[in-house]
Design an enzyme around this catalytic site. Structure first.
Site, mmCIF file in Angstrom:
data_model
loop_
_atom_site.group_PDB
_atom_site.id
_atom_site.type_symbol
_atom_site.label_atom_id
_atom_site.label_comp_id
_atom_site.label_asym_id
_atom_site.label_seq_id
_atom_site.Cartn_x
_atom_site.Cartn_y
_atom_site.Cartn_z
ATOM 1 N N GLU A 173 -81.459 28.603 -36.377
ATOM 2 C CA GLU A 173 -80.830 27.409 -35.976
ATOM 3 C C GLU A 173 -80.416 28.047 -34.580
ATOM 4 O OE1 GLU A 173 -78.022 26.416 -39.099
ATOM 5 O OE2 GLU A 173 -78.890 25.693 -40.657
ATOM 6 N N GLU A 292 -84.351 27.653 -45.542
ATOM 7 C CA GLU A 292 -82.482 26.880 -46.207
ATOM 8 C C GLU A 292 -83.004 25.634 -46.884
ATOM 9 O OE1 GLU A 292 -79.810 27.483 -44.253
ATOM 10 O OE2 GLU A 292 -80.342 28.884 -42.877
HETATM 11 O O1 AHR Z 1 -76.647 28.896 -45.951
HETATM 12 C C1 AHR Z 1 -75.026 28.423 -44.584
HETATM 13 C C2 AHR Z 1 -75.412 28.249 -43.783
HETATM 14 O O2 AHR Z 1 -76.350 27.068 -43.107
HETATM 15 C C3 AHR Z 1 -76.579 29.016 -42.776
HETATM 16 O O3 AHR Z 1 -75.662 30.014 -42.487
HETATM 17 C C4 AHR Z 1 -77.227 28.467 -41.972
HETATM 18 O O4 AHR Z 1 -78.113 28.562 -41.360
HETATM 19 C C5 AHR Z 1 -76.832 26.860 -42.091
HETATM 20 O O5 AHR Z 1 -76.276 26.320 -41.517
#
Ligand code: AHR
Length: 498
Positions: A173, A292
């Protein structure tokens, strides 16, 4: 009762399923590692301190891939802190989550754990506070057999054979202002290109995931993807997508329509990848890593109250209910419906932290979302058929949302057909039919449904089976046509075979 028709054709395959779309994620965050997968001294742990009850649930879900060690955590991580004699490992501030990291679990423990979990690693490098040099050292430590400083260091830590880790994330990110060392698209694109190139000099066989936007709502979405890919198109194999949905205002129809937004997100990123491909006149195709995705909102208020600089707090511990399981089921269907481009996906995360599996000191249990995830991973293999769904839709914040999400898979070797379907109608059952004359000798093996009528019902350690799948006898085949009745607000898998 609403009616829907699913149209398939045996000859119209969308793509083979890459099993890595059933991946998950372990970050050094909350109780994912400490008290989750690793708890030395617990009667529930093995001789290496790995929780055996958790390992059993992970094997049950056949999790093929686990992303590690972050997430936001990786952007400040020194991997060297987590290797070598445990008594010499430093306790450090983890600025991503305002906690103390003891480093008692690190790379070597993770690789041993992966073997026991029957899974493979997706490793992330720190491109926040570090860069190409450290990524080079890390891949040398992991993938070179011997005879160099870092490969011999690994051997001195008891790992004689190289790990051969083939899938790597170039940071996490990096567009997000919350990220340690976050960057502009220009800065990150250049760094990803340089780092990827240097990592490939160490091991040419690796695959690399470049960071896309942290979500569709980032102000730089679109231009971020384009600029990053313009720089690192030749080095990257995949571009990442992340998304989390929630229902804080209790608007269930809109919440369940979030899979429409996920679908739009995927389509947009595919278009941008192909736009850059065209501009570069490249023959290479960039595929997607949705590394994610999940529901995340239940724990937000509790997390604001957490004390800083403690170790492994109860953080991001969402307790999932029936409607969350429905959306997770729909999101999995959405990923499958894009199996031609989405080759990797990680349910974020795996244990305790926004997770399908929860633990206490005395046991582990399955959250509601475990079931659609587990059944997709176990039965959603083979090839996805182009699945046309004819069904009424409703208006949502994301536009028209079909009342039925569905996808059909075929496994020609095992001679099976699998239908995953979510009925989003909150009031009515739905009759779904599908012409199966091309599968004349197939019969129904089973129809499993998650149809708990209370959308807010959850599983806890005391009531671990409050929400769990049941067999349905509401499917039949007559005159070459499958007819199934899906209960209101239900997730379903219908398995057919000879
Ligand atoms: O999964 C939780 C968080 O969400 C992770 O650390 C990050 O990559 C995202 O913002």
């Amino acid at each position: 009762m609403k009616q829907a028709t699913i149209h398939i054709d045996r000859n119209f395959k969308l793509a083979d399923v890459d099993e890595r779309i059933y991946g998950s994620f372990i970050e050094h965050l909350g109780r994912a590692v400490y008290g989750g997968i690793y708890q030395p001294g617990s009667p529930l742990s093995d001789e290496q301190g790995f929780r055996s009850d958790v390992l059993a649930l992970i094997r049950e879900a056949k999790v093929p891939l686990v992303r590690y060690p972050g997430g936001n955590f990786v952007s400040g991580y020194h991997w060297e802190d987590g290797v070598g004699p445990k008594e010499q490992r430093p306790r450090k501030l983890d600025l991503a989550w305002s906690v103390i990291e003891s480093n008692q679990f690190g790379l070597n423990e993770f690789m041993d754990w992966c073997k026991k979990a029957g899974t493979s690693p997706m490793m992330a490098v720190n491109l926040g506070t570090r860069g190409a040099e450290d990524a080079k050292n890390l891949i040398e430590y992991c993938n070179i057999e011997k005879g160099s400083y870092y490969s011999d260091l690994r051997r001195s830590h008891g790992a004689a054979d190289p790990y051969g880790i083939k899938l790597w994330c170039l940071g996490n990110e990096m567009d997000g202002p919350w990220q340690m060392g976050h960057k502009t698209a220009e800065e990150y694109g250049r760094l990803a290109e340089e780092t990827g190139r240097i990592m490939r000099m160490v091991d040419p066989e690796i695959e690399l995931v470049a960071c896309g936007s942290s979500s569709l709502s980032m102000p730089t979405f679109g231009s971020w993807e384009e600029t990053v890919l313009e720089h690192c198109y030749d080095e990257a194999d995949y571009l990442s997508l992340h998304t989390y949905y929630g229902n804080p205002e209790d608007k269930t129809p809109d919440f369940l329509a979030s899979s429409v937004a996920m679908d739009d997100f995927i389509r947009s990123v595919v278009s941008i990848c192909d736009c850059v491909k065209a501009k570069k006149r490249s023959r290479k195709q960039i595929n997607l890593s949705f590394d994610e995705w999940n529901v995340w909102y239940h724990s937000n208020e509790d997390d604001k109250k957490l004390e800083r600089w403690i170790q492994a707090p109860h953080q991001l511990e969402d307790v999932y209910n029936q409607e969350d399981a429905l959306l997770v089921g729909s999101m999995l269907i959405t990923l499958l419906r894009h199996a031609d481009r989405v080759k990797i996906a990680c349910l974020a995360q795996l244990v305790n932290v926004i997770a399908p599996i929860m633990t206490s000191d005395t046991g582990a249990w399955r959250q509601t979302i475990f079931y659609p995830y587990m059944y997709a991973s176990v039965y959603g293999r083979g090839a996805v058929l182009q699945t046309v769904v004819d069904v009424p839709s409703y208006e949502s914040v994301y536009g028209d949302a079909p009342f039925l999400d569905a996808v059909v898979l075929t496994d020609e070797e095992k001679e099976t057909l699998t239908v995953f379907a979510v009925n989003k109608d909150l009031e009515e059952s739905m009759t779904v039919s599908c012409d199966l004359r091309q599968y004349a000798d197939y019969r129904i093996l089973e129809h499993i449904e998650l149809a708990e009528p209370d959308l807010k019902a959850v599983n806890t350690q005391l009531c671990p089976d409050n929400v769990c799948p049941k067999k349905s006898d509401e499917s039949r085949i007559e005159d070459g046509r499958l007819t199934a009745v899906l209960k209101p607000k239900s997730w379903n898998v219908i398995r057919l075979g000879k």
